[in-house]
Design a protein around this motif. Structure first.
Motif, PDB file in Angstrom:
ATOM      1  N   ARG A   1     -41.258  44.522 -54.769  1.00  0.00           N
ATOM      2  CA  ARG A   1     -40.991  44.287 -53.347  1.00  0.00           C
ATOM      3  C   ARG A   1     -40.578  42.835 -53.115  1.00  0.00           C
ATOM      4  O   ARG A   1     -39.640  42.552 -52.372  1.00  0.00           O
ATOM      5  CB  ARG A   1     -42.236  44.598 -52.524  1.00  0.00           C
TER       6      ARG A   1
ATOM      7  N   TYR B   1     -44.567  48.042 -45.266  1.00  0.00           N
ATOM      8  CA  TYR B   1     -45.372  48.061 -46.494  1.00  0.00           C
ATOM      9  C   TYR B   1     -46.864  48.006 -46.181  1.00  0.00           C
ATOM     10  O   TYR B   1     -47.677  48.662 -46.848  1.00  0.00           O
ATOM     11  CB  TYR B   1     -44.994  46.890 -47.394  1.00  0.00           C
TER      12      TYR B   1
ATOM     13  N   LYS C   1     -45.913  46.505 -57.625  1.00  0.00           N
ATOM     14  CA  LYS C   1     -45.611  46.107 -56.245  1.00  0.00           C
ATOM     15  C   LYS C   1     -44.827  44.803 -56.172  1.00  0.00           C
ATOM     16  O   LYS C   1     -44.258  44.473 -55.129  1.00  0.00           O
ATOM     17  CB  LYS C   1     -46.904  45.993 -55.434  1.00  0.00           C
TER      18      LYS C   1
END
Length: 812
Positions: free
Chosen positions: A511, A140, A508
């Motif tokens: 994640r 990432y 995000k």
């Protein structure tokens, strides 16, 4: 144990106690001990209640003969002693209990010593050991840093499975193999980030004329499963295959691509599910999109997805595991077949999709340096035009990137070695673009990039920004976090709280949700086993793809809507699509898109324990084991894992023939007292979950295999390839004597342990987010978080915010 041995052990402890008395309390106490009266409260408890079972003559995991009285040396063991005695687990239920006059002072004394030692350790060396980026964090980080989409860490060794989080520094390893793989990952990331050649964009439309030869080809050669649409405008596909309706498109460069198809259900009164799948060069495949198409007017479906060279997208249909070949042959060929199919009018593909060329990420990489092409040729190739001093341009680029790579301010002298690598490459005659990549590979494999660390004590703003970002985004801080850290404002509580809210609202944050659930609830192991196709022929690609999305979407709502953590145990809603709803025997849910669904009252579903993803993870694909699922509930939900079995106790083997139930096998196993002690705790939650099979379907009877080619029989005829086995009994009695008839009643008993459920959840969050395991000194801090959130039934968003504001998170 005979009286002689009992006297020997007790005399040994008196001698040890004398040593403690001299060292800790002075000679007077030692003389009292010699006289026979133990002054240490814990020693009094051990002599009164523990030595009959925990010595070298009995088969237990703890032998007080071997346990040193130096608590610092055997800290974890003494901590476990304190936990088990405090919880009432020890002494065992059948043994006589110590008097309050002995028990109370013993626990208080031991707790005081454990707390003092744990506090001192944290003050001197910190509670979080140095740790490195995990494989997932590295991927990432490289993606976000360089604005790429490829998974570039496939060659990095997988993290060790230690039954804990891979973020824990104490469990991480690093080797020469790791270092070599980090260099490879850096090189792969830079290769995708820097695109200076001609724009690789192209477009193609699939031509179905080549399928003419396949329409009437014999079935045994893979043909006779397609036929041309009326007017030869397109093609109809009747079988789920990967070699006929692929997009005639070669991926030239990694990037975002647009796939479009026009299709409809054919010869069907109900929707047909079209599947868009991408095969890669290794033979693996991933489902990109599943969409329900109705009969009649065709629908145009557009999907944008990342593709890399070697990827091949294709379109197919879901047949529910049924083979149409028998029907096609019976009809005299595919042209006369009247069964359902997928009508496809067109397929197009284009990409990579860039608004600018070279890509913005490439222009950003060469910070301050213009990229130029040959005069009159804007399509490329391009090259950096330094113009002046190349060494100065290199220093400028590295000075721009290094604070992002190292996640903190960087002094000029720190950059000198990296500058020298690039300038040396220039002196060797290498092009500017190559030279700067030499330095970047070194930056991206340096300890400053790969490692987290620091001195004991409060985190500075830069370290706090990194810890927060890797907690909630699994990647480096963004510009806003960097800016707040630079201004010294991030450590302000109100600023920190606002950033948590912002980050959890960002896409995000998925994640964090995916990785935290993947490790906490072991969902990363969902596909570790494949269901037995003879026993569970209904398991298919769509169901497997749908399973992990339910807990992720469910938990995301708990976080974003700040709902009670107790929804993990039981809830009146979940997230389903048509395929998963059908698996749960729920009706009136159309389409493959997930949506929030209210669950019927009194049904078996509700909460995360009854989700198919968790039920499949805690089974082996063939049978279920109450021991496995019971252990999961104790360890992962309650945070009270049972002790491992003694070495002399064998494993439990289920009867796959279906002649003996697992309950009967366990009843014989529990006849051993050494086994019975743990199975009183383990078996009840496992029994309650027996109503669910290895793929999470609800059942009242076990399935028993009939052997032979049963799976093929199901595919061609629809006949069940298994027989009904013995009835399931999901009833039981909890360890504290509360009966239950099934999962619904058991969940009510489980909710009575809500404080422990919340305590474990907070502990998991702390360990995952900081990289440091929970220590004894952390216990009162965790209790304060519970006190603040208990009134509102432990809202998940609030628990995350309280963890971030805690001393455990804010200190190294």
């Amino acid at each position: 144990m005979n009286d002689r041995n009992r006297i020997r052990v007790r005399e040994r402890f008196k001698i040890r106690a004398i040593g403690i008395g001299v060292a800790s309390f002075g000679l007077g106490v030692a003389l009292v001990l010699v006289a026979g009266a133990s002054a240490d409260p814990m020693q009094r408890l051990i002599e009164a209640s523990c030595l009959d079972c925990h010595d070298s003559d009995t088969e237990t995991a703890l032998d007080f003969n071997e346990l040193t009285t130096d608590i610092g040396e055997d800290f974890k063991t003494w901590q476990r002693v304190w936990e088990r005695v405090r919880s009432g687990e020890m002494p065992p239920r059948k043994s006589s209990k110590p008097s309050p006059e002995i028990l109370g002072p013993a626990l208080q004394s031991l707790e005081s010593k454990l707390m003092e030692m744990s506090d001192e350790k944290q003050r001197s060396v910190g509670r979080v050991p140095a740790r490195r980026l995990t494989k997932r964090e590295l991927n990432y980080t490289l993606q976000d840093l360089l604005q790429i989409q490829s998974e570039v860490t496939s060659g990095v060794p997988d993290e060790m499975d230690t039954a804990g989080f891979d973020t824990l520094g104490s469990a991480q390893r690093i080797s020469s193999v790791h270092m070599e793989s980090y260099l490879d990952a850096a090189e792969a990331a830079l290769f995708e980030a820097i695109r200076l050649g001609p724009n690789p964009y192209h477009r193609s439309s699939t031509d179905y004329s080549w399928l003419e030869a396949w329409h009437d080809k014999p079935v045994n050669l893979g043909g006779s499963v397609t036929r041309p649409l009326e007017g030869k405008e397109g093609v109809v596909l009747f079988r789920d295959v990967d070699y006929l309706t692929s997009f005639q498109f070669g991926v030239r460069s990694p990037g975002l691509h647009r796939l479009r198809f026009k299709a409809a259900a054919y010869q069907s009164e109900t929707p047909i599910t079209a599947k868009l799948i991408v095969k890669d060069s290794t033979g693996g495949a991933r489902l990109i999109k599943a969409v329900d198409l109705s009969p009649g007017t065709p629908r145009v479906v557009t999907v944008e997805t990342f593709l890399k060279p070697g990827d091949q997208p294709y379109l197919t249909l879901d047949t529910g595991g049924r083979e149409p070949i028998g029907g096609i042959m019976q009809a005299g060929g595919v042209r006369q077949y009247q069964g359902p199919g997928l009508a496809i009018w067109s397929q197009t593909a284009e990409g990579p999709l860039y608004r600018d060329w070279p890509p913005v990420r490439t222009q950003t990489f060469f910070h301050g340096v213009a990229l130029v092409s040959r005069p009159g040729d804007p399509s490329g190739p391009y090259r950096p035009e330094v113009g002046g001093d190349a060494a100065q341009a290199i220093e400028s680029i590295l000075s721009h990137w290094a604070p992002k790579v190292f996640r903190r301010p960087v002094k000029r002298e720190e950059l000198a070695p990296f500058n020298e690598l690039a300038t040396a490459a220039l002196r060797d005659g290498r092009a500017f673009a190559e030279a700067i990549q030499v330095s970047f590979r070194s930056l991206l494999s340096s300890p400053q990039f790969l490692m987290f660390g620091g001195r004991a004590g409060p985190l500075d703003d830069d370290s706090l920004a990194s810890r927060l970002s890797y907690f909630l985004w699994k990647s480096l801080p963004d510009d806003e976090l960097f800016s707040l850290a630079k201004a010294g404002r991030l450590t302000h509580p109100e600023v920190l709280s606002a950033q948590v809210d912002r980050m959890l609202a960002d896409e995000k944050a998925i994640r964090f949700i995916r990785d935290f659930l993947g490790q906490w609830l072991r969902l990363h192991q969902l596909n570790a086993t494949a269901p037995d196709e003879n026993l569970y022929p209904e398991y298919d690609e769509l169901l497997g793809d749908s399973m992990p999305q339910e807990p992720e979407r469910f938990f995301r709502e708990l976080v974003r809507e700040n709902r009670s953590l107790l929804n993990v145990i039981d809830s009146d809603f979940t997230y389903l699509n048509r395929r998963l709803a059908r698996h749960y025997d729920l009706e009136d849910i159309d389409g493959q898109a997930f949506r929030r669904v209210s669950l019927p009252a009194g049904g078996p579903r509700g909460g995360m324990l009854t989700m198919a993803a968790i039920l499949k993870t805690t089974a082996n694909g063939t049978v279920t084991s109450p021991v496995t699922r019971g252990h999961f509930v104790l360890a992962n939900i309650l945070g009270t894992p049972p002790s491992p079995p003694p070495p002399s106790v064998g494993s439990i083997e289920p009867d796959t023939r279906g002649q003996t139930t697992i309950r009967e096998i366990l009843a014989a196993h529990r006849g051993l007292e050494t086994c019975n002690r743990c199975h009183r705790e383990i078996d009840p939650p496992g029994f309650a979950l027996e109503s669910f099979d290895p793929i999470g379907g609800y059942r009242e009877h076990y399935r028993a295999s009939v052997g032979g080619g049963a799976a093929a029989t199901f595919a061609f005829t629809g006949q069940r390839p298994y027989r009904k086995g013995q009835p399931v009994d999901p009833s039981g009695v909890t360890a504290d004597g509360k009966p239950f008839s099934g999962i619904q009643e058991f969940k009510k008993h489980l909710l009575a342990e809500k404080d422990q459920i919340a305590r474990n959840f907070v502990s998991q969050l702390v360990a995952y987010s900081t990289g440091g395991a929970i220590e004894f000194a952390d216990r009162p801090r965790i209790e304060r978080i519970l006190e603040k959130t208990r009134r509102n039934e432990f809202p998940v968003g609030d628990l995350i915010r309280e963890v971030v504001q805690s001393q455990m998170f804010l200190n190294q």
